[in-house]
Design an enzyme around this catalytic site. Structure first.
Site, PDB file in Angstrom:
ATOM      1  N   LYS A 125      44.743  32.307  31.620  1.00 54.73           N
ATOM      2  CA  LYS A 125      45.058  30.767  30.872  1.00 54.73           C
ATOM      3  C   LYS A 125      43.719  30.393  30.322  1.00 54.73           C
ATOM      4  CE  LYS A 125      48.665  29.618  34.032  1.00 54.73           C
ATOM      5  NZ  LYS A 125      49.013  28.610  35.190  1.00 54.73           N
ATOM      6  N   ASP A 164      39.331  39.800  37.668  1.00 50.77           N
ATOM      7  CA  ASP A 164      40.302  38.956  37.562  1.00 50.77           C
ATOM      8  C   ASP A 164      40.314  38.416  35.954  1.00 50.77           C
ATOM      9  OD1 ASP A 164      41.881  36.754  37.203  1.00 50.77           O
ATOM     10  OD2 ASP A 164      41.917  36.240  39.382  1.00 50.77           O
ATOM     11  N   ASP A 184      29.901  36.051  47.993  1.00 51.58           N
ATOM     12  CA  ASP A 184      29.887  35.667  46.626  1.00 51.58           C
ATOM     13  C   ASP A 184      28.826  36.643  45.964  1.00 51.58           C
ATOM     14  OD1 ASP A 184      29.422  34.453  43.843  1.00 51.58           O
ATOM     15  OD2 ASP A 184      29.689  32.596  44.745  1.00 51.58           O
ATOM     16  N   GLU A 216      28.764  47.438  43.127  1.00 51.26           N
ATOM     17  CA  GLU A 216      30.153  47.172  42.731  1.00 51.26           C
ATOM     18  C   GLU A 216      30.760  45.861  43.065  1.00 51.26           C
ATOM     19  OE1 GLU A 216      34.415  49.662  42.848  1.00 51.26           O
ATOM     20  OE2 GLU A 216      32.977  50.368  44.157  1.00 51.26           O
ATOM     21  N   ARG A 267      45.537  53.527  41.756  1.00 51.06           N
ATOM     22  CA  ARG A 267      46.836  53.312  41.797  1.00 51.06           C
ATOM     23  C   ARG A 267      47.314  51.982  40.784  1.00 51.06           C
ATOM     24  NH1 ARG A 267      47.302  51.997  46.633  1.00 51.06           N
ATOM     25  NH2 ARG A 267      47.332  49.744  46.473  1.00 51.06           N
TER      26      ARG A 267
END
Length: 306
Positions: free
Chosen positions: A216, A212, A189, A137, A286
């Protein structure tokens, strides 16, 4: 299914911490926060008029902060060091406050259940997980969903990777309080882990929840789910193993679907070639609930290794 875990069992848990995947990968939750900080973040331009000796002392103090471990015997600030090439990363590590409960878990449990991604060794997953099949994960945030999945499926080991120190401590605490012996927490990493520290065909699954999205356009190159990442993941996944991604960012979901569909070594588990319904084994987090309350649409993608 086991009873839902109580993430607030640790009264010092940080409710405002980033959700799974926000910076690790960044489900969940590659993930935000770690002891490592970039020089651009930690070395601000010195103010005019500061004496050279004070400026030098400040520089030296910041250098030591970057190198010295925050928790002796716990996760390293920069486990891979400088022996790996510079490249664009899909996460943005930064310092973050660690609660007393999280600190206690890091100090007590890291030697037993934690490991640094240093790139210097190849992991023996059967030994590390006592022969269990192992799912990787990438990005777990504060670890509530990871702990719930581990509790619901004790016959599967979860190698959970993140750079968020409070989340690492929180997940270790959850595993300890709930008697979960099938979790190992990796710091660093995930690309180095996959490339340098895992054997071919060693993984029974890969989970990337809410990485993430780097919204942009100039940052799209930082997104984790790219053809090059899938090339590497395919080498480490066993045939038939599933890569499971989830995101509430529509443009990123479209990109994920496009690159996964185009990859010759992955096959969509959905007959219509589209998104999958949320599997019962992936808990509603959540963070995800907050997004749904705001009208966000969450997309799951499940592709099998050919």
């Amino acid at each position: 299914m086991s009873e839902p875990l109580n993430p607030s069992a640790d009264p010092s848990a940080n409710p405002s911490a980033p959700a799974p995947g926000e910076a690790a990968a960044g489900p969940n939750s590659a993930a935000a926060g770690t002891g490592a900080v970039s020089s651009a973040q930690s070395l601000a331009s010195p103010a005019a008029g500061i004496p050279d000796d004070l400026r030098a002392a400040s520089f030296e103090r910041q250098r030591r902060l970057r190198q010295e471990p925050r928790f002796p015997g716990g996760p390293a600030i920069d486990p891979a060091g400088s022996h790996h090439e510079r490249r664009i990363r899909s996460f943005q590590p930064r310092r973050s406050r660690v609660t007393p409960g999280q600190e206690d878990a890091l100090l007590r449990l890291w030697p037993q259940w934690g490991l640094d991604i240093d790139g210097h060794r190849v992991l023996d997953l059967p030994e590390l997980f006592d022969g269990l099949p192992v799912v990787l994960e990438i990005g777990f945030g504060m670890g509530e969903a990871t702990a719930q999945m581990a509790a619901d499926d004790p016959g599967t080991g979860i190698l959970a990777v993140d750079v968020h120190t409070p989340g690492q401590g929180n997940l270790l605490g959850l595993a300890d309080r709930n008697g979960l012996s099938n979790i190992r927490v990796a710091n660093g990493d995930a690309i180095i882990l996959l490339r340098e520290m895992l054997k071919p065909d060693s993984l029974d699954g890969l989970r990337v929840y809410f990485p993430d999205p780097w919204p942009k356009k100039r940052h799209h190159k930082r997104r984790l789910i790219q053809p090059e990442f899938l090339d590497l993941a395919a080498q480490r996944l066993k045939p038939g193993a599933v890569i499971h991604c989830a995101t509430d960012w529509e443009p990123y979901a479209e990109q994920m679907l496009e690159v996964l569909t185009a990859h010759p070594l992955f096959e969509n588990t959905q007959a219509d070639g589209g998104y999958a319904p949320r599997p019962a084994f992936r808990p509603l987090t959540r963070f995800e609930g907050q997004g749904l309350d705001k009208g966000h649409v969450v997309h799951d993608l499940l592709f099998a290794r050919r």
